[in-house]
Design a protein around this motif. Structure first.
Motif, PDB file in Angstrom:
ATOM      1  N   ALA A  96      26.455 -20.846  32.542  1.00 34.70           N
ATOM      2  CA  ALA A  96      26.979 -21.649  31.432  1.00 34.70           C
ATOM      3  C   ALA A  96      25.975 -22.709  30.971  1.00 34.70           C
ATOM      4  CB  ALA A  96      28.281 -22.316  31.845  1.00 34.70           C
ATOM      5  N   GLN A  97      25.273 -23.332  31.897  1.00 37.16           N
ATOM      6  CA  GLN A  97      24.306 -24.367  31.540  1.00 37.16           C
ATOM      7  C   GLN A  97      23.126 -23.775  30.772  1.00 37.16           C
ATOM      8  OE1 GLN A  97      22.929 -26.698  34.851  1.00 37.16           O
ATOM      9  NE2 GLN A  97      21.630 -28.002  33.596  1.00 37.16           N
ATOM     10  N   ILE A  98      22.641 -22.631  31.225  1.00 34.38           N
ATOM     11  CA  ILE A  98      21.549 -21.948  30.520  1.00 34.38           C
ATOM     12  C   ILE A  98      22.004 -21.539  29.128  1.00 34.38           C
ATOM     13  CG2 ILE A  98      20.116 -19.867  30.469  1.00 34.38           C
ATOM     14  CD1 ILE A  98      19.096 -21.891  32.452  1.00 34.38           C
ATOM     15  N   PHE A  99      23.219 -21.034  29.013  1.00 38.65           N
ATOM     16  CA  PHE A  99      23.729 -20.614  27.700  1.00 38.65           C
ATOM     17  C   PHE A  99      23.812 -21.796  26.739  1.00 38.65           C
ATOM     18  CE2 PHE A  99      25.931 -16.249  28.182  1.00 38.65           C
ATOM     19  CZ  PHE A  99      24.860 -15.778  28.906  1.00 38.65           C
ATOM     20  N   GLU A 100      24.198 -22.970  27.233  1.00 40.15           N
ATOM     21  CA  GLU A 100      24.253 -24.155  26.375  1.00 40.15           C
ATOM     22  C   GLU A 100      22.849 -24.543  25.915  1.00 40.15           C
ATOM     23  OE1 GLU A 100      26.811 -25.844  25.000  1.00 40.15           O
ATOM     24  OE2 GLU A 100      27.989 -24.150  25.797  1.00 40.15           O
ATOM     25  N   GLN A 101      21.893 -24.437  26.809  1.00 36.80           N
ATOM     26  CA  GLN A 101      20.503 -24.724  26.433  1.00 36.80           C
ATOM     27  C   GLN A 101      20.023 -23.758  25.356  1.00 36.80           C
ATOM     28  OE1 GLN A 101      17.892 -24.973  29.879  1.00 36.80           O
ATOM     29  NE2 GLN A 101      19.464 -26.046  31.058  1.00 36.80           N
ATOM     30  N   LEU A 102      20.383 -22.491  25.503  1.00 34.76           N
ATOM     31  CA  LEU A 102      19.987 -21.492  24.513  1.00 34.76           C
ATOM     32  C   LEU A 102      20.628 -21.756  23.157  1.00 34.76           C
ATOM     33  CD1 LEU A 102      20.092 -18.263  26.728  1.00 34.76           C
ATOM     34  CD2 LEU A 102      18.050 -19.372  25.778  1.00 34.76           C
ATOM     35  N   LYS A 103      21.870 -22.228  23.163  1.00 28.33           N
ATOM     36  CA  LYS A 103      22.535 -22.568  21.896  1.00 28.33           C
ATOM     37  C   LYS A 103      21.800 -23.701  21.191  1.00 28.33           C
ATOM     38  CE  LYS A 103      27.196 -21.211  23.389  1.00 28.33           C
ATOM     39  NZ  LYS A 103      28.554 -21.715  23.756  1.00 28.33           N
ATOM     40  N   ASP A 104      21.341 -24.685  21.963  1.00 26.08           N
ATOM     41  CA  ASP A 104      20.592 -25.798  21.372  1.00 26.08           C
ATOM     42  C   ASP A 104      19.245 -25.328  20.841  1.00 26.08           C
ATOM     43  OD1 ASP A 104      20.109 -28.722  20.913  1.00 26.08           O
ATOM     44  OD2 ASP A 104      18.484 -28.340  22.343  1.00 26.08           O
ATOM     45  N   ILE A 105      18.579 -24.460  21.596  1.00 23.53           N
ATOM     46  CA  ILE A 105      17.294 -23.912  21.148  1.00 23.53           C
ATOM     47  C   ILE A 105      17.475 -23.135  19.848  1.00 23.53           C
ATOM     48  CG2 ILE A 105      15.454 -22.263  21.699  1.00 23.53           C
ATOM     49  CD1 ILE A 105      15.935 -23.030  24.689  1.00 23.53           C
ATOM     50  N   LYS A 106      18.540 -22.353  19.768  1.00 18.55           N
ATOM     51  CA  LYS A 106      18.821 -21.593  18.544  1.00 18.55           C
ATOM     52  C   LYS A 106      18.956 -22.531  17.350  1.00 18.55           C
ATOM     53  CE  LYS A 106      22.201 -18.606  16.292  1.00 18.55           C
ATOM     54  NZ  LYS A 106      23.484 -17.858  16.411  1.00 18.55           N
ATOM     55  N   LYS A 107      19.662 -23.644  17.542  1.00 13.86           N
ATOM     56  CA  LYS A 107      19.824 -24.598  16.445  1.00 13.86           C
ATOM     57  C   LYS A 107      18.478 -25.163  16.005  1.00 13.86           C
ATOM     58  CE  LYS A 107      22.196 -28.833  15.043  1.00 13.86           C
ATOM     59  NZ  LYS A 107      20.986 -29.352  14.393  1.00 13.86           N
ATOM     60  N   GLN A 108      17.652 -25.526  16.982  1.00 13.00           N
ATOM     61  CA  GLN A 108      16.334 -26.070  16.654  1.00 13.00           C
ATOM     62  C   GLN A 108      15.483 -25.037  15.906  1.00 13.00           C
ATOM     63  OE1 GLN A 108      15.569 -29.201  17.116  1.00 13.00           O
ATOM     64  NE2 GLN A 108      17.372 -29.713  18.349  1.00 13.00           N
ATOM     65  N   LEU A 109      15.576 -23.784  16.317  1.00 14.72           N
ATOM     66  CA  LEU A 109      14.799 -22.730  15.668  1.00 14.72           C
ATOM     67  C   LEU A 109      15.267 -22.465  14.247  1.00 14.72           C
ATOM     68  CD1 LEU A 109      14.541 -20.222  18.661  1.00 14.72           C
ATOM     69  CD2 LEU A 109      12.609 -21.361  17.561  1.00 14.72           C
ATOM     70  N   THR A 110      16.572 -22.422  14.059  1.00 15.97           N
ATOM     71  CA  THR A 110      17.103 -22.116  12.720  1.00 15.97           C
ATOM     72  C   THR A 110      16.863 -23.262  11.741  1.00 15.97           C
ATOM     73  OG1 THR A 110      19.301 -22.864  13.459  1.00 15.97           O
ATOM     74  CG2 THR A 110      18.866 -20.504  13.529  1.00 15.97           C
ATOM     75  N   ASP A 111      16.627 -24.463  12.259  1.00 19.86           N
ATOM     76  CA  ASP A 111      16.349 -25.604  11.383  1.00 19.86           C
ATOM     77  C   ASP A 111      14.897 -25.649  10.912  1.00 19.86           C
ATOM     78  OD1 ASP A 111      18.937 -26.491  11.510  1.00 19.86           O
ATOM     79  OD2 ASP A 111      18.580 -28.028  13.039  1.00 19.86           O
ATOM     80  N   LEU A 112      14.038 -24.812  11.505  1.00 19.97           N
ATOM     81  CA  LEU A 112      12.626 -24.808  11.119  1.00 19.97           C
ATOM     82  C   LEU A 112      12.429 -24.141   9.759  1.00 19.97           C
ATOM     83  CD1 LEU A 112      10.943 -23.696  14.492  1.00 19.97           C
ATOM     84  CD2 LEU A 112      10.974 -26.003  13.529  1.00 19.97           C
ATOM     85  N   ASP A 113      11.446 -24.632   8.998  1.00 20.08           N
ATOM     86  CA  ASP A 113      11.047 -23.943   7.773  1.00 20.08           C
ATOM     87  C   ASP A 113       9.534 -23.764   7.788  1.00 20.08           C
ATOM     88  OD1 ASP A 113       9.839 -26.373   6.918  1.00 20.08           O
ATOM     89  OD2 ASP A 113      11.721 -27.024   6.006  1.00 20.08           O
ATOM     90  N   ASP A 114       8.994 -23.213   6.718  1.00 23.68           N
ATOM     91  CA  ASP A 114       7.569 -22.872   6.692  1.00 23.68           C
ATOM     92  C   ASP A 114       6.654 -24.084   6.797  1.00 23.68           C
ATOM     93  OD1 ASP A 114       8.245 -20.254   6.531  1.00 23.68           O
ATOM     94  OD2 ASP A 114       7.685 -19.973   4.426  1.00 23.68           O
ATOM     95  N   THR A 115       7.166 -25.281   6.519  1.00 25.82           N
ATOM     96  CA  THR A 115       6.312 -26.465   6.568  1.00 25.82           C
ATOM     97  C   THR A 115       6.086 -26.968   7.992  1.00 25.82           C
ATOM     98  OG1 THR A 115       8.196 -27.986   6.276  1.00 25.82           O
ATOM     99  CG2 THR A 115       7.091 -27.177   4.279  1.00 25.82           C
ATOM    100  N   ASP A 116       6.970 -26.606   8.908  1.00 29.99           N
ATOM    101  CA  ASP A 116       6.812 -27.082  10.289  1.00 29.99           C
ATOM    102  C   ASP A 116       6.840 -25.960  11.317  1.00 29.99           C
ATOM    103  OD1 ASP A 116       9.484 -26.448  10.101  1.00 29.99           O
ATOM    104  OD2 ASP A 116      10.225 -28.485  10.442  1.00 29.99           O
ATOM    105  N   ILE A 117       6.791 -24.705  10.836  1.00 35.45           N
ATOM    106  CA  ILE A 117       6.867 -23.569  11.757  1.00 35.45           C
ATOM    107  C   ILE A 117       5.639 -23.487  12.650  1.00 35.45           C
ATOM    108  CG2 ILE A 117       5.786 -21.894  10.190  1.00 35.45           C
ATOM    109  CD1 ILE A 117       8.837 -21.102  12.359  1.00 35.45           C
TER     110      ILE A 117
END
Length: 228
Positions: A96-117
Motif C-alpha cells: 500500500a505504501q509503494i502504491f501511494e508513492q506511485l500515485k504521487d509520482i504519476k501526478k508529478q509526471l502528468t503535470d510535466l510539459d515540454d518546457t520542463d520535461i
C-alpha cells in the motif's frame, strides 16, 4: 571529508556531468582538491571503475566512461531483465505504501510539459524506477540494479537532450503505474520491457546515427534493439 564522502561526492559530480564523458580524472588535481594522498584517491577511482562510470586506460590514467552504443545496449538489456521482474513482483506484492508513492509520482509526471520535461522527466523517471525496485522487496535484484543505475543515469543524461524521448518515457511511466495499480503483473512487465527497449532504440537512433540495422557488434544483427 572521509573517503566514503569523497567517493559519493566524486560519483555525484560525474553523474551530474561536472565531468564530461571521456574527460580525464587527474589524480594530482583530485588529491589537491580533496586534500588527501594519492593512495585513497586511487582506491576511490578503482571503486568507480567497478561501478562502471569510470574506466582506467593503461599508461594513461582514469577517465569518465564514454558510452558507446554497445555499452548502452548492454545497460538497457540488463535493465530489462532486472526491472521486468521487479515490476512484476511490485505489482504482485501490492504494498500500500509503494502504491501511494506511485500515485504521487504519476501526478508529478502528468503535470510535466515540454518546457520542463528535460529536467523533470529524468528526475521523476529515476524516482519511478527506484520505487519499483524498492517495491519488489528482492534484495538481490536491488543490488544488481544499484550498479546498473549509475550507468543508467549516464544514459539519462544523453536522453534528456531529446524532448521526444523524454515525453515517450513519461507516457510509458504513467502507463506502467496504471498497470501496477490495476493489479496486472503481465501488463506491467510487458510495458516495462517495451519501455526500456524503445528508449534504448531512441537513444541509439538519435545520438548514434552511425549504427545501422543489420550491422551489429561481432557481426550480430541490431534489429532486436528497441523492437516492440
Amino acid at each position: 571529508m572521509t573517503k566514503n564522502e569523497i567517493l559519493r561526492d566524486l560519483r555525484q559530480k560525474i553523474l551530474n556531468e561536472n565531468y564530461e564523458q571521456g574527460e580525464s580524472l587527474i589524480e594530482r588535481e583530485l588529491c589537491e582538491f580533496y586534500e588527501i594522498s594519492r593512495t585513497p584517491i586511487r582506491e576511490i577511482l578503482w571503486r568507480l571503475v567497478l561501478e562502471g562510470i569510470v574506466e582506467q586506460k593503461p599508461a594513461r590514467g582514469f577517465f569518465v566512461r564514454k558510452l558507446g552504443w554497445e555499452q548502452i545496449f548492454d545497460i538497457f538489456q540488463t535493465r530489462e531483465a532486472v526491472e521486468g521482474m521487479a515490476v512484476r513482483l511490485t505489482c504482485q506484492r501490492g504494498d500500500a505504501q509503494i502504491f501511494e508513492q506511485l500515485k504521487d509520482i504519476k501526478k508529478q509526471l502528468t503535470d510535466l510539459d515540454d518546457t520542463d520535461i528535460d529536467i523533470g522527466g529524468p528526475k521523476w523517471g529515476r524516482t519511478f524506477h527506484d520505487t519499483v525496485l524498492e517495491g519488489s522487496s528482492n534484495s538481490l535484484l536491488k543490488e544488481i540494479y544499484q550498479k546498473v543505475s549509475y550507468m543508467a543515469k549516464m544514459t539519462s543524461n544523453i536522453a534528456r537532450h531529446s524532448v521526444s524521448i523524454e515525453s515517450l518515457s513519461r507516457d510509458y511511466h504513467v502507463s506502467i503505474i496504471d498497470a501496477i495499480l490495476s493489479g496486472d503483473p503481465d501488463k506491467s512487465e510487458h510495458l516495462m520491457r517495451e519501455h526500456l527497449r524503445t528508449t534504448c532504440r531512441g537513444i541509439i537512433d538519435t545520438f548514434y546515427p552511425q549504427v545501422f540495422v543489420g550491422q551489429g557488434r561481432n557481426g550480430k544483427s541490431t534489429k532486436g534493439i528497441g523492437k516492440r
